[in-house]
Design a protein around this motif. Structure first.
Motif, PDB file in Angstrom:
ATOM      1  N   GLN A  67      39.639 -45.296  -8.823  1.00 47.96           N
ATOM      2  CA  GLN A  67      38.737 -45.915  -9.477  1.00 47.96           C
ATOM      3  C   GLN A  67      37.593 -46.878  -8.399  1.00 47.96           C
ATOM      4  OE1 GLN A  67      40.749 -48.165 -12.519  1.00 47.96           O
ATOM      5  NE2 GLN A  67      40.140 -46.512 -14.203  1.00 47.96           N
ATOM      6  N   GLY A  68      38.390 -47.662  -7.778  1.00 47.11           N
ATOM      7  CA  GLY A  68      37.844 -48.424  -6.929  1.00 47.11           C
ATOM      8  C   GLY A  68      36.741 -47.806  -5.781  1.00 47.11           C
ATOM      9  N   ILE A  69      37.617 -46.568  -5.246  1.00 49.07           N
ATOM     10  CA  ILE A  69      36.983 -45.780  -4.172  1.00 49.07           C
ATOM     11  C   ILE A  69      35.765 -45.159  -4.747  1.00 49.07           C
ATOM     12  CG2 ILE A  69      37.237 -43.810  -2.796  1.00 49.07           C
ATOM     13  CD1 ILE A  69      40.183 -44.664  -2.256  1.00 49.07           C
ATOM     14  N   SER A  70      35.953 -44.769  -5.939  1.00 52.44           N
ATOM     15  CA  SER A  70      35.034 -43.729  -6.769  1.00 52.44           C
ATOM     16  C   SER A  70      33.796 -44.788  -7.158  1.00 52.44           C
ATOM     17  CB  SER A  70      35.415 -43.245  -8.008  1.00 52.44           C
ATOM     18  OG  SER A  70      34.260 -42.788  -8.681  1.00 52.44           O
ATOM     19  N   ILE A  71      34.063 -45.954  -7.693  1.00 57.13           N
ATOM     20  CA  ILE A  71      32.921 -46.813  -7.887  1.00 57.13           C
ATOM     21  C   ILE A  71      32.219 -47.183  -6.536  1.00 57.13           C
ATOM     22  CG2 ILE A  71      32.519 -49.264  -8.790  1.00 57.13           C
ATOM     23  CD1 ILE A  71      32.713 -46.944 -10.758  1.00 57.13           C
ATOM     24  N   GLY A  72      33.162 -47.843  -5.612  1.00 56.07           N
ATOM     25  CA  GLY A  72      32.643 -48.169  -4.405  1.00 56.07           C
ATOM     26  C   GLY A  72      31.622 -47.165  -3.771  1.00 56.07           C
ATOM     27  N   ILE A  73      31.944 -45.902  -3.634  1.00 56.88           N
ATOM     28  CA  ILE A  73      31.144 -44.977  -2.902  1.00 56.88           C
ATOM     29  C   ILE A  73      29.906 -44.610  -3.573  1.00 56.88           C
ATOM     30  CG2 ILE A  73      31.221 -42.261  -2.250  1.00 56.88           C
ATOM     31  CD1 ILE A  73      33.923 -42.773  -1.361  1.00 56.88           C
ATOM     32  N   SER A  74      30.076 -44.701  -5.143  1.00 51.25           N
ATOM     33  CA  SER A  74      28.727 -44.208  -5.975  1.00 51.25           C
ATOM     34  C   SER A  74      27.867 -45.456  -5.794  1.00 51.25           C
ATOM     35  CB  SER A  74      29.194 -44.061  -7.555  1.00 51.25           C
ATOM     36  OG  SER A  74      29.609 -45.036  -7.918  1.00 51.25           O
ATOM     37  N   ASN A  75      28.555 -46.822  -5.933  1.00 50.66           N
ATOM     38  CA  ASN A  75      27.458 -47.878  -5.845  1.00 50.66           C
ATOM     39  C   ASN A  75      26.958 -48.240  -4.583  1.00 50.66           C
ATOM     40  OD1 ASN A  75      27.968 -48.604  -8.486  1.00 50.66           O
ATOM     41  ND2 ASN A  75      29.266 -50.436  -7.927  1.00 50.66           N
ATOM     42  N   MET A  76      27.622 -47.484  -3.470  1.00 56.07           N
ATOM     43  CA  MET A  76      26.863 -47.646  -2.098  1.00 56.07           C
ATOM     44  C   MET A  76      25.873 -46.808  -2.042  1.00 56.07           C
ATOM     45  SD  MET A  76      30.116 -47.805   0.405  1.00 56.07           S
ATOM     46  CE  MET A  76      31.572 -48.823   0.215  1.00 56.07           C
ATOM     47  N   VAL A  77      25.798 -45.601  -2.547  1.00 56.72           N
ATOM     48  CA  VAL A  77      24.914 -44.772  -2.679  1.00 56.72           C
ATOM     49  C   VAL A  77      23.757 -44.862  -3.411  1.00 56.72           C
ATOM     50  CG1 VAL A  77      24.343 -42.247  -3.348  1.00 56.72           C
ATOM     51  CG2 VAL A  77      26.463 -42.663  -2.076  1.00 56.72           C
ATOM     52  N   VAL A  78      23.966 -45.528  -4.553  1.00 59.89           N
ATOM     53  CA  VAL A  78      22.724 -45.875  -5.485  1.00 59.89           C
ATOM     54  C   VAL A  78      22.278 -47.073  -4.988  1.00 59.89           C
ATOM     55  CG1 VAL A  78      22.452 -46.928  -7.704  1.00 59.89           C
ATOM     56  CG2 VAL A  78      24.131 -44.992  -7.784  1.00 59.89           C
ATOM     57  N   VAL A  79      23.062 -48.223  -4.418  1.00 58.98           N
ATOM     58  CA  VAL A  79      22.183 -49.193  -3.725  1.00 58.98           C
ATOM     59  C   VAL A  79      21.336 -48.751  -2.513  1.00 58.98           C
ATOM     60  CG1 VAL A  79      22.445 -51.528  -2.708  1.00 58.98           C
ATOM     61  CG2 VAL A  79      23.734 -50.972  -4.980  1.00 58.98           C
ATOM     62  N   GLY A  80      22.008 -47.796  -1.921  1.00 60.19           N
ATOM     63  CA  GLY A  80      21.409 -47.466  -0.565  1.00 60.19           C
ATOM     64  C   GLY A  80      20.129 -46.570  -0.851  1.00 60.19           C
ATOM     65  N   VAL A  81      20.282 -45.874  -2.000  1.00 59.12           N
ATOM     66  CA  VAL A  81      18.831 -45.170  -2.169  1.00 59.12           C
ATOM     67  C   VAL A  81      17.912 -45.858  -3.179  1.00 59.12           C
ATOM     68  CG1 VAL A  81      17.924 -42.911  -3.244  1.00 59.12           C
ATOM     69  CG2 VAL A  81      20.024 -42.845  -1.875  1.00 59.12           C
ATOM     70  N   LEU A  82      18.380 -46.285  -4.371  1.00 57.79           N
ATOM     71  CA  LEU A  82      17.668 -46.975  -5.354  1.00 57.79           C
ATOM     72  C   LEU A  82      17.401 -48.348  -4.883  1.00 57.79           C
ATOM     73  CD1 LEU A  82      16.057 -46.616  -8.003  1.00 57.79           C
ATOM     74  CD2 LEU A  82      18.242 -46.900  -9.258  1.00 57.79           C
ATOM     75  N   GLY A  83      18.277 -49.065  -4.629  1.00 53.60           N
ATOM     76  CA  GLY A  83      18.139 -50.288  -4.178  1.00 53.60           C
ATOM     77  C   GLY A  83      17.115 -50.542  -3.065  1.00 53.60           C
ATOM     78  N   THR A  84      17.258 -49.684  -2.017  1.00 50.19           N
ATOM     79  CA  THR A  84      16.283 -49.939  -0.817  1.00 50.19           C
ATOM     80  C   THR A  84      14.841 -49.476  -1.290  1.00 50.19           C
ATOM     81  OG1 THR A  84      18.002 -49.200   0.669  1.00 50.19           O
ATOM     82  CG2 THR A  84      15.869 -48.706   1.369  1.00 50.19           C
ATOM     83  N   LEU A  85      14.777 -48.430  -2.237  1.00 49.94           N
ATOM     84  CA  LEU A  85      13.572 -47.941  -2.759  1.00 49.94           C
ATOM     85  C   LEU A  85      12.854 -49.336  -3.600  1.00 49.94           C
ATOM     86  CD1 LEU A  85      11.443 -45.950  -3.326  1.00 49.94           C
ATOM     87  CD2 LEU A  85      12.496 -45.330  -5.476  1.00 49.94           C
ATOM     88  N   LEU A  86      13.636 -49.964  -4.404  1.00 56.46           N
ATOM     89  CA  LEU A  86      13.275 -50.947  -5.174  1.00 56.46           C
ATOM     90  C   LEU A  86      12.605 -52.051  -4.220  1.00 56.46           C
ATOM     91  CD1 LEU A  86      15.856 -51.250  -8.182  1.00 56.46           C
ATOM     92  CD2 LEU A  86      13.377 -50.411  -8.213  1.00 56.46           C
ATOM     93  N   LEU A  87      13.555 -52.417  -3.234  1.00 55.14           N
ATOM     94  CA  LEU A  87      13.226 -53.542  -2.312  1.00 55.14           C
ATOM     95  C   LEU A  87      11.815 -53.070  -1.326  1.00 55.14           C
ATOM     96  CD1 LEU A  87      16.611 -54.527  -0.952  1.00 55.14           C
ATOM     97  CD2 LEU A  87      14.943 -56.016  -2.318  1.00 55.14           C
ATOM     98  N   ALA A  88      11.534 -51.976  -0.981  1.00 55.62           N
ATOM     99  CA  ALA A  88      10.567 -51.247  -0.376  1.00 55.62           C
ATOM    100  C   ALA A  88       9.209 -51.664  -1.396  1.00 55.62           C
ATOM    101  CB  ALA A  88      10.553 -49.867  -0.033  1.00 55.62           C
ATOM    102  N   LEU A  89       9.336 -51.324  -2.485  1.00 51.24           N
ATOM    103  CA  LEU A  89       8.273 -51.338  -3.359  1.00 51.24           C
ATOM    104  C   LEU A  89       7.770 -52.808  -3.764  1.00 51.24           C
ATOM    105  CD1 LEU A  89       9.240 -48.489  -6.219  1.00 51.24           C
ATOM    106  CD2 LEU A  89       7.453 -48.454  -4.407  1.00 51.24           C
ATOM    107  N   TYR A  90       9.028 -53.655  -3.888  1.00 48.36           N
ATOM    108  CA  TYR A  90       8.756 -55.044  -4.111  1.00 48.36           C
ATOM    109  C   TYR A  90       8.158 -55.727  -2.846  1.00 48.36           C
ATOM    110  CZ  TYR A  90       9.573 -60.143  -4.807  1.00 48.36           C
ATOM    111  OH  TYR A  90       9.113 -61.367  -5.130  1.00 48.36           O
ATOM    112  N   ALA A  91       8.389 -55.255  -1.504  1.00 50.30           N
ATOM    113  CA  ALA A  91       7.936 -55.760  -0.552  1.00 50.30           C
ATOM    114  C   ALA A  91       6.400 -55.282  -0.426  1.00 50.30           C
ATOM    115  CB  ALA A  91       8.527 -55.222   0.787  1.00 50.30           C
ATOM    116  N   LYS A  92       6.099 -54.226  -0.900  1.00 48.31           N
ATOM    117  CA  LYS A  92       4.674 -53.683  -0.839  1.00 48.31           C
ATOM    118  C   LYS A  92       3.684 -54.391  -1.825  1.00 48.31           C
ATOM    119  CE  LYS A  92       5.390 -49.177   0.708  1.00 48.31           C
ATOM    120  NZ  LYS A  92       4.800 -47.726   0.492  1.00 48.31           N
ATOM    121  N   THR A  93       4.347 -55.309  -2.691  1.00 46.76           N
ATOM    122  CA  THR A  93       3.526 -56.224  -3.772  1.00 46.76           C
ATOM    123  C   THR A  93       3.192 -57.715  -2.922  1.00 46.76           C
ATOM    124  OG1 THR A  93       5.622 -57.272  -4.724  1.00 46.76           O
ATOM    125  CG2 THR A  93       4.573 -55.225  -5.417  1.00 46.76           C
TER     126      THR A  93
END
Length: 185
Positions: free
Chosen positions: A148-174
């Motif tokens: 469970q930990g490996i599954s959640i960890g990897i999926s969270n890394m990908v989600v934060v790496g993609v969506l989190g980075t996008l959210l931060l980039a969009l926020y920075a533009k404001t």
């Protein structure tokens, strides 16, 4: 007079952030096929809030949001995972000064710094802390909780790496870049 440790703005952000964490956790979770594990966009939102408001806010949003989500939707709090949400939110916030998202700049170097920190935080949290606490607190089988930990960890890394980075980039533009405003004479 005693110094106030958290600003009103930060306290409000913690309350709103925890509420959004609960809502996202309820309505945007995608089952992985591994029991009691979901792909969660909540951690991309947690990363955004932690980078904007700092480690204390990030930790408290993770703690309160995850605890409330568990209590409301499952009837009890799974403390081992709540502790990890607190941990990763806090660590995400530690990078906030280095990234300085309020400067309006979120370049490749800052993106790399953020993602190195988030991957390390989530690896420690989901690969080590959560499964170990599951075993110690709940006497769960090691093979189950480490999967469970490996599954959640990897999926969270990908989600934060993609969506989190996008959210931060969009926020920075404001944000207004320093030195970008001219005074008209």
């Amino acid at each position: 007079m005693k110094k106030q440790t958290l600003s009103v703005r930060t306290i409000v952000a913690i309350g709103i952030g925890a509420a959004v964490f609960v809502i996202l956790g309820r309505f945007s979770s995608i089952p992985t096929g591994i029991p009691n594990t979901n792909i969660e966009v909540t951690y991309a939102f947690l990363a955004l809030m932690a980078v904007i408001f700092g480690p204390v806010a990030g930790g408290l949003i993770g703690l309160i949001g995850h605890a409330l989500k568990d209590l409301i939707f499952y009837g009890s709090i799974w403390w081992s995972w709540v502790v990890v949400s607190l941990f990763v939110g806090f660590v995400f916030g530690l990078v906030s000064k280095k990234i300085d998202i309020e400067s309006g700049v979120f370049n490749k170097k800052k993106i790399a710094s953020f993602n190195v920190v988030q991957v390390i935080a989530q690896a420690i949290g989901w690969f080590a802390i959560a499964p170990t606490l599951d075993i110690l607190i709940y006497a769960e089988p090691a093979n189950k909780v480490y999967l469970q930990g490996i599954s959640i960890g990897i999926s969270n890394m990908v989600v934060v790496g993609v969506l989190g980075t996008l959210l931060l980039a969009l926020y920075a533009k404001t944000r207004t870049k320093k030195g970008s405003l001219d005074i008209d004479a």
